[in-house]
Design an enzyme around this catalytic site. Sequence first.
Site, PDB file in Angstrom:
ATOM      1  N   LEU A  11       0.994  -1.210  -0.064  1.00 52.37           N
ATOM      2  CA  LEU A  11       0.070   0.060  -0.100  1.00 52.37           C
ATOM      3  C   LEU A  11       0.931   1.034  -0.066  1.00 52.37           C
ATOM      4  CD1 LEU A  11      -2.949  -0.853   2.424  1.00 52.37           C
ATOM      5  CD2 LEU A  11      -2.585  -1.530  -0.096  1.00 52.37           C
ATOM      6  N   ALA A  13      -0.645   4.271  -1.158  1.00 53.81           N
ATOM      7  CA  ALA A  13      -1.271   5.451  -1.876  1.00 53.81           C
ATOM      8  C   ALA A  13      -1.217   7.006  -1.023  1.00 53.81           C
ATOM      9  CB  ALA A  13      -2.755   4.874  -1.690  1.00 53.81           C
ATOM     10  N   GLY A  14      -0.447   6.888  -0.114  1.00 55.03           N
ATOM     11  CA  GLY A  14      -0.520   8.206   0.892  1.00 55.03           C
ATOM     12  C   GLY A  14       0.384   9.250  -0.036  1.00 55.03           C
ATOM     13  N   ARG A  18       2.602  15.388   5.525  1.00 51.95           N
ATOM     14  CA  ARG A  18       3.554  15.845   6.884  1.00 51.95           C
ATOM     15  C   ARG A  18       5.104  15.941   6.405  1.00 51.95           C
ATOM     16  NH1 ARG A  18       1.924  12.078  11.198  1.00 51.95           N
ATOM     17  NH2 ARG A  18       3.042  13.401  12.600  1.00 51.95           N
ATOM     18  N   GLY A  83      -9.593   4.012   2.763  1.00 58.18           N
ATOM     19  CA  GLY A  83      -9.310   3.346   3.873  1.00 58.18           C
ATOM     20  C   GLY A  83      -8.603   1.972   3.368  1.00 58.18           C
ATOM     21  N   THR A  84      -7.842   1.378   4.383  1.00 57.92           N
ATOM     22  CA  THR A  84      -6.602   0.229   4.120  1.00 57.92           C
ATOM     23  C   THR A  84      -7.340  -1.061   3.512  1.00 57.92           C
ATOM     24  OG1 THR A  84      -6.826  -0.097   6.455  1.00 57.92           O
ATOM     25  CG2 THR A  84      -4.868   1.047   5.724  1.00 57.92           C
ATOM     26  N   ASN A 230       6.080   9.214   8.547  1.00 58.05           N
ATOM     27  CA  ASN A 230       5.134  10.314   8.484  1.00 58.05           C
ATOM     28  C   ASN A 230       5.691  11.677   8.165  1.00 58.05           C
ATOM     29  OD1 ASN A 230       2.785   8.606   8.369  1.00 58.05           O
ATOM     30  ND2 ASN A 230       3.531   8.537  10.494  1.00 58.05           N
ATOM     31  N   ASN A 363      52.429   8.232 -12.331  1.00 59.96           N
ATOM     32  CA  ASN A 363      52.352   8.861 -11.231  1.00 59.96           C
ATOM     33  C   ASN A 363      51.753  10.337 -11.778  1.00 59.96           C
ATOM     34  OD1 ASN A 363      53.464   9.219  -8.177  1.00 59.96           O
ATOM     35  ND2 ASN A 363      54.086  11.155  -9.609  1.00 59.96           N
ATOM     36  N   ASN A 372      38.883  18.971 -18.417  1.00 58.34           N
ATOM     37  CA  ASN A 372      38.021  17.989 -19.028  1.00 58.34           C
ATOM     38  C   ASN A 372      36.814  18.583 -19.711  1.00 58.34           C
ATOM     39  OD1 ASN A 372      36.732  18.287 -16.511  1.00 58.34           O
ATOM     40  ND2 ASN A 372      35.706  16.317 -16.581  1.00 58.34           N
TER      41      ASN A 372
HETATM   42  C1  UD1 Z   1      -3.178   1.637  10.299  1.00 54.32           C
HETATM   43  C2  UD1 Z   1      -3.991   0.855  10.986  1.00 54.32           C
HETATM   44  C3  UD1 Z   1      -3.874   0.805  12.541  1.00 54.32           C
HETATM   45  C4  UD1 Z   1      -2.114   0.558  12.669  1.00 54.32           C
HETATM   46  C5  UD1 Z   1      -1.282   1.746  11.664  1.00 54.32           C
HETATM   47  C6  UD1 Z   1      -0.041   1.198  11.914  1.00 54.32           C
HETATM   48  C7  UD1 Z   1      -6.069   0.596   9.503  1.00 54.32           C
HETATM   49  C8  UD1 Z   1      -7.477   0.683   9.815  1.00 54.32           C
HETATM   50  N1  UD1 Z   1      -5.465   0.955  10.785  1.00 54.32           N
HETATM   51  O1  UD1 Z   1      -3.648   2.874  10.860  1.00 54.32           O
HETATM   52  O2  UD1 Z   1      -4.276  -0.218  13.275  1.00 54.32           O
HETATM   53  O3  UD1 Z   1      -1.859   0.655  13.972  1.00 54.32           O
HETATM   54  O4  UD1 Z   1      -1.839   1.468  10.468  1.00 54.32           O
HETATM   55  O5  UD1 Z   1       0.888   2.296  11.340  1.00 54.32           O
HETATM   56  O6  UD1 Z   1      -5.608  -0.195   8.908  1.00 54.32           O
HETATM   57  N2  UD1 Z   1      -3.579   3.647   2.754  1.00 54.32           N
HETATM   58  C9  UD1 Z   1      -4.022   3.587   1.323  1.00 54.32           C
HETATM   59  N3  UD1 Z   1      -5.077   3.918   0.997  1.00 54.32           N
HETATM   60  C10 UD1 Z   1      -6.143   4.152   1.860  1.00 54.32           C
HETATM   61  C11 UD1 Z   1      -5.365   4.263   3.346  1.00 54.32           C
HETATM   62  C12 UD1 Z   1      -4.199   4.077   3.726  1.00 54.32           C
HETATM   63  O7  UD1 Z   1      -3.089   3.072   0.465  1.00 54.32           O
HETATM   64  O8  UD1 Z   1      -7.140   4.583   1.424  1.00 54.32           O
HETATM   65  C13 UD1 Z   1      -2.259   3.201   2.896  1.00 54.32           C
HETATM   66  C14 UD1 Z   1      -1.275   4.422   3.399  1.00 54.32           C
HETATM   67  O9  UD1 Z   1      -0.475   5.189   2.265  1.00 54.32           O
HETATM   68  C15 UD1 Z   1      -0.280   3.660   4.125  1.00 54.32           C
HETATM   69  C16 UD1 Z   1      -1.098   2.655   4.925  1.00 54.32           C
HETATM   70  O10 UD1 Z   1      -2.160   2.172   3.998  1.00 54.32           O
HETATM   71  O11 UD1 Z   1       0.673   3.320   3.815  1.00 54.32           O
HETATM   72  C17 UD1 Z   1      -1.805   2.822   6.195  1.00 54.32           C
HETATM   73  O12 UD1 Z   1      -2.547   3.900   6.020  1.00 54.32           O
HETATM   74  P1  UD1 Z   1      -2.933   4.992   7.495  1.00 54.32           P
HETATM   75  O13 UD1 Z   1      -3.751   6.065   6.868  1.00 54.32           O
HETATM   76  O14 UD1 Z   1      -1.279   5.623   7.747  1.00 54.32           O
HETATM   77  O15 UD1 Z   1      -3.218   4.021   8.448  1.00 54.32           O
HETATM   78  P2  UD1 Z   1      -3.277   4.254  10.208  1.00 54.32           P
HETATM   79  O16 UD1 Z   1      -4.354   5.305  10.245  1.00 54.32           O
HETATM   80  O17 UD1 Z   1      -2.082   4.808  10.480  1.00 54.32           O
HETATM   81 CA    CA Z   2      -0.154   5.472   9.455  1.00 54.56          CA
END
Ligand code: UD1
Ligand code: CA
Length: 454
Positions: A11, A13-14, A18, A83-84, A230, A363, A372
């Site tokens: 993953l 997509a972030g 920050r 979301g993840t 981050n 040498n 150059n």
């Molecule tokens: C997530 C976990 C949390 C964990 C933490 C560890 C979930 C719901 N929560 O929270 O339990 O303790 O990671 O760091 O999974 N991402 C996408 N698309 C999205 C959302 C996220 O690609 O729609 C990617 C982000 O780029 C990142 C990763 O997923 O690499 C985690 O996303 P993030 O939003 O940082 O999750 P947390 O809220 O930190």
């Molecule tokens: Ca995170």
Amino acid sequence: MEPRSCLAIVLAAGEGTRMRSARPKVLHTIAGRSLLDHVLSAVAEADTSSAAIVVGPGQDAVAAEAKRVLPGASCFVQHERKGTAHAVLAAKSAIDQHPDDIIIVYGDTPLIRPETLMRLRAPLAAGAAVAVLAFRPADPKGYGRLIIEGGQLIAIREEADASAAERAITLCNAGMMALAGKSALAILERIGNHNCKGEFYLTDAVEIARGMKLSTVAVEVEEDDVRGINTKKELAEAEAVAQQRLRQAALDAGVTLIAPETVFLSADTKFGKDVVVEPYVVFGEKVSVADGAVIHSFSHLVGAEVGKGVSVGPFARLRPGTKLGEGARIGNFVEVKESTVEAGAKANHLSYIGDAFVGAEANVGAGTITCNYDGSAKHRTTIGKNAFIGSNSALVAPVEIGEGAYVGSGSVITGNVPPDSLALARGRQVVKEGWASRLRALKSMGKKKAQARD
Ligand code: UD1
Ligand code: CA
């Protein structure tokens, strides 16, 4: 038993706002490699069979980096950030290929090691449907908490949704997860978004699997492995951990680091046997140092091949395209770029050697410069073997100094020098005997006149 096939979903997509940078977060570097490169390299070494990278809209540079590191990887775009679990499902067509195992990793968690990913996968082979990487952070704030009952992982609660009692739990979700391929889609597609953030949480996979009477486990690892990045501060902290690991690996392989904490390495730095690195040396990308070489203090090396028994520095700068043959010596305040210096050749003091070939045992005297660049193009200098370049010479490229030839000190060489000849290209010395004492006599006469006037 057949080895289990494994799909890694990364993953990424972030945007990483920050980081306060125009660059996508996962393309920042530690130890000379992008965060994404670290993650994909760990994935590739963890016995995986395919990789799918999920990027955000317009993140072509991230997709290109993924392809550079793992040409076989497939890229998917998550068009909306929901979301993840939603992000994982962007790679649904890869999941549809029926891998035995699926591991889900984050592109911003670069310190994950292959052995840790293997540990995460191991419970799947023993029948688990979901395995979660867990850790006990120094500060649990912001992390999902692991709810364990009777030794069993039963749920992960996101902090925003957790009760006070649940927030007191110190065992946290590192984010990475392994899913058994056969039940993965059934679980993922049941994940809803009824929570504080209205997001599809991957973490809900645990409760859903339990509801399906499947087994779920937590695999606890050290915090360093799962540090997410981050901010620039976290990037610097991860760099420190990466450097620590690389120094330890170099020491374990027999490299002598006199003050390890002052030596900076790249993930791809290669060392032979009996190499000594003095304090305060920086190794950029693509450097190899062969057996018995010594890198003296305050040297900076990038893209250089250092041969056996070579001595570099102190205060040397080796730039990309440098090749130093066995026993060559590059001394203090010498810069070498895109040049081959053959066995036994020396440039011991204050030189610039760019776009050049220096033959064996030649040498290159103190202060010699290869000129150059003519303002628009770069040209080559060739110095034959056993040639001797007198101090403070300028070799104006393109130019060739024949084997065994001599160049007189202070020469500006603009034409080729035949083998075994002497080239002098400087003003001829003029000596005027008695000139200085006549000057002094004149000066003292002037003084006497001035005194007489007072
Ligand atoms: C997530 C976990 C949390 C964990 C933490 C560890 C979930 C719901 N929560 O929270 O339990 O303790 O990671 O760091 O999974 N991402 C996408 N698309 C999205 C959302 C996220 O690609 O729609 C990617 C982000 O780029 C990142 C990763 O997923 O690499 C985690 O996303 P993030 O939003 O940082 O999750 P947390 O809220 O930190
Ligand atoms: Ca995170």
